[in-house]
Scaffold this motif. Sequence first.
Motif, PDB file in Angstrom:
ATOM      1  N   MET A 145       0.823  -1.202   0.000  1.00  0.00           N
ATOM      2  CA  MET A 145       0.000   0.000   0.000  1.00  0.00           C
ATOM      3  C   MET A 145       0.860   1.257   0.000  1.00  0.00           C
ATOM      4  O   MET A 145       0.582   2.232  -0.717  1.00  0.00           O
ATOM      5  CB  MET A 145      -0.921  -0.012   1.219  1.00  0.00           C
ATOM      6  N   LEU A 146       1.925   1.247   0.792  1.00  0.00           N
ATOM      7  CA  LEU A 146       2.806   2.403   0.875  1.00  0.00           C
ATOM      8  C   LEU A 146       3.403   2.754  -0.484  1.00  0.00           C
ATOM      9  O   LEU A 146       3.477   3.926  -0.871  1.00  0.00           O
ATOM     10  CB  LEU A 146       3.921   2.130   1.890  1.00  0.00           C
ATOM     11  N   GLU A 147       3.804   1.739  -1.240  1.00  0.00           N
ATOM     12  CA  GLU A 147       4.447   1.995  -2.530  1.00  0.00           C
ATOM     13  C   GLU A 147       3.452   2.490  -3.579  1.00  0.00           C
ATOM     14  O   GLU A 147       3.829   3.231  -4.489  1.00  0.00           O
ATOM     15  CB  GLU A 147       5.146   0.733  -3.029  1.00  0.00           C
ATOM     16  N   THR A 187       8.089  -5.610  -6.719  1.00  0.00           N
ATOM     17  CA  THR A 187       8.807  -6.595  -5.898  1.00  0.00           C
ATOM     18  C   THR A 187       7.918  -7.148  -4.796  1.00  0.00           C
ATOM     19  O   THR A 187       7.825  -8.366  -4.609  1.00  0.00           O
ATOM     20  CB  THR A 187      10.061  -5.946  -5.289  1.00  0.00           C
ATOM     21  N   PHE A 188       7.245  -6.261  -4.067  1.00  0.00           N
ATOM     22  CA  PHE A 188       6.430  -6.724  -2.947  1.00  0.00           C
ATOM     23  C   PHE A 188       5.156  -7.429  -3.402  1.00  0.00           C
ATOM     24  O   PHE A 188       4.542  -8.158  -2.621  1.00  0.00           O
ATOM     25  CB  PHE A 188       6.099  -5.557  -2.018  1.00  0.00           C
ATOM     26  N   MET A 189       4.752  -7.220  -4.652  1.00  0.00           N
ATOM     27  CA  MET A 189       3.637  -7.997  -5.188  1.00  0.00           C
ATOM     28  C   MET A 189       3.988  -9.479  -5.245  1.00  0.00           C
ATOM     29  O   MET A 189       3.115 -10.339  -5.156  1.00  0.00           O
ATOM     30  CB  MET A 189       3.283  -7.494  -6.588  1.00  0.00           C
ATOM     31  N   PRO A 222      12.570 -12.316  -4.372  1.00  0.00           N
ATOM     32  CA  PRO A 222      12.014 -12.521  -5.708  1.00  0.00           C
ATOM     33  C   PRO A 222      13.082 -12.311  -6.786  1.00  0.00           C
ATOM     34  O   PRO A 222      14.020 -11.540  -6.603  1.00  0.00           O
ATOM     35  CB  PRO A 222      10.916 -11.448  -5.800  1.00  0.00           C
ATOM     36  N   ALA A 223      12.905 -12.992  -7.906  1.00  0.00           N
ATOM     37  CA  ALA A 223      13.892 -12.903  -8.990  1.00  0.00           C
ATOM     38  C   ALA A 223      14.033 -11.484  -9.508  1.00  0.00           C
ATOM     39  O   ALA A 223      15.131 -11.042  -9.873  1.00  0.00           O
ATOM     40  CB  ALA A 223      13.493 -13.852 -10.121  1.00  0.00           C
ATOM     41  N   ILE A 224      12.931 -10.739  -9.542  1.00  0.00           N
ATOM     42  CA  ILE A 224      12.993  -9.372 -10.048  1.00  0.00           C
ATOM     43  C   ILE A 224      13.854  -8.488  -9.149  1.00  0.00           C
ATOM     44  O   ILE A 224      14.548  -7.580  -9.629  1.00  0.00           O
ATOM     45  CB  ILE A 224      11.566  -8.789 -10.195  1.00  0.00           C
ATOM     46  N   VAL A 275      15.402  -1.534  -0.118  1.00  0.00           N
ATOM     47  CA  VAL A 275      14.240  -0.659  -0.297  1.00  0.00           C
ATOM     48  C   VAL A 275      14.293   0.480   0.718  1.00  0.00           C
ATOM     49  O   VAL A 275      14.025   1.646   0.376  1.00  0.00           O
ATOM     50  CB  VAL A 275      12.933  -1.456  -0.165  1.00  0.00           C
ATOM     51  N   ARG A 276      14.659   0.169   1.939  1.00  0.00           N
ATOM     52  CA  ARG A 276      14.773   1.218   2.965  1.00  0.00           C
ATOM     53  C   ARG A 276      15.841   2.244   2.598  1.00  0.00           C
ATOM     54  O   ARG A 276      15.659   3.449   2.804  1.00  0.00           O
ATOM     55  CB  ARG A 276      15.079   0.584   4.325  1.00  0.00           C
ATOM     56  N   ALA A 277      16.938   1.788   2.017  1.00  0.00           N
ATOM     57  CA  ALA A 277      17.975   2.718   1.567  1.00  0.00           C
ATOM     58  C   ALA A 277      17.460   3.622   0.450  1.00  0.00           C
ATOM     59  O   ALA A 277      17.767   4.825   0.408  1.00  0.00           O
ATOM     60  CB  ALA A 277      19.200   1.934   1.102  1.00  0.00           C
ATOM     61  N   ASP A 278      16.670   3.061  -0.462  1.00  0.00           N
ATOM     62  CA  ASP A 278      16.075   3.876  -1.520  1.00  0.00           C
ATOM     63  C   ASP A 278      15.191   4.972  -0.933  1.00  0.00           C
ATOM     64  O   ASP A 278      15.215   6.129  -1.375  1.00  0.00           O
ATOM     65  CB  ASP A 278      15.239   3.008  -2.457  1.00  0.00           C
TER      66      ASP A 278
END
Length: 342
Positions: free
Chosen positions: A169-171, A216-218, A286-288, A308-311
Amino acid sequence: MVCRVAGAGLVRHVGLALFASGPAARAAAESAYSVLGNGALGSTPVHTAVWLLRFQTARHASTLSSPPALGGEEEAKKTTAAAAEKSDQKAVTSYWGVPPSKFTKEDGSTWRWACFRPWEAYEPDLAIDLKKHHAPTTFLDRMAFWTVKSLRWPTDLFFQRRYGCRAMMLETVAAVPGMVGGLLLHLKSLRRFEHSGGWIKALLEEAENERMHLMTFMEVSQPRWYERALVLAVQGVFFNAYFLGYLLSPKFAHRMVGYLEEEAIHSYTEFLKEIDKGTIPNVPAPAIALDYWRLPAGSTLRDVVLVVRADEAHHRDVNHFASDIHYQGHELKESPAPLGYH
């Protein structure tokens, strides 16, 4: 009387054309056309119907399968399989009807992602300061800060500790501001016939990066139907509200995104704590994610959350910097966008 006889003949030949597929049916239809179409009926509705019958017969004949090859049934099966394989090879998967380009990874294996290319992958900077916070000093700062805090309360209430769905949801929300800001700066550049200092590209890259977080999180957390419905509602409200807010005050809009990214850092830190406690399984990445962040083989969900947190920390700094430029009385175009903020 003539029309009645012609109609009866037409019905018989329609039956032949529609329910039989051999040469006799086609010959019968041709006979009907020569007798009725070129005879005494002239230009009548029956004549038109017969012409349509001839067209239907020819169309039906063109869709018939070719007879089996001389080699027998086995040879026919091989021919059919070869044709199907050739058809699959020519299948076009691009939206524009253009076959996709073929890319390979460094190890020679096939690149399987159409949403990003090998040169768009990168290694994130995990050494970035995660605790940096911009203390609100002005009225707009405080308004942006408390707006984000008020948005966090219903999120906590709805998702509780389901951090996988929370991240999803956040993304979906975090990918909106960069696209809106890039769009409005793009239009301003066109209106004023001037450069943007690289900010259009920087903001669009931010939006794309956030979207890749979602992709990714999907793979990790499959959303339920009511969560998908919530995404539609939240995106519809947030996009229009942020669009209006950016038109009124870009410095407020960027400051709010900076605080939103600070909350994202906090959420992903809690996500890591739940993984370390074993509440959330540390499944393989995940592979992606392996290809997008150039993660080593064997990486896990924990490694994905770290990058992701670094991004999000980089996005925090970019948006606070953009807001500071506006506070100093300069537009984004007068100061170059941060390079390599990934």
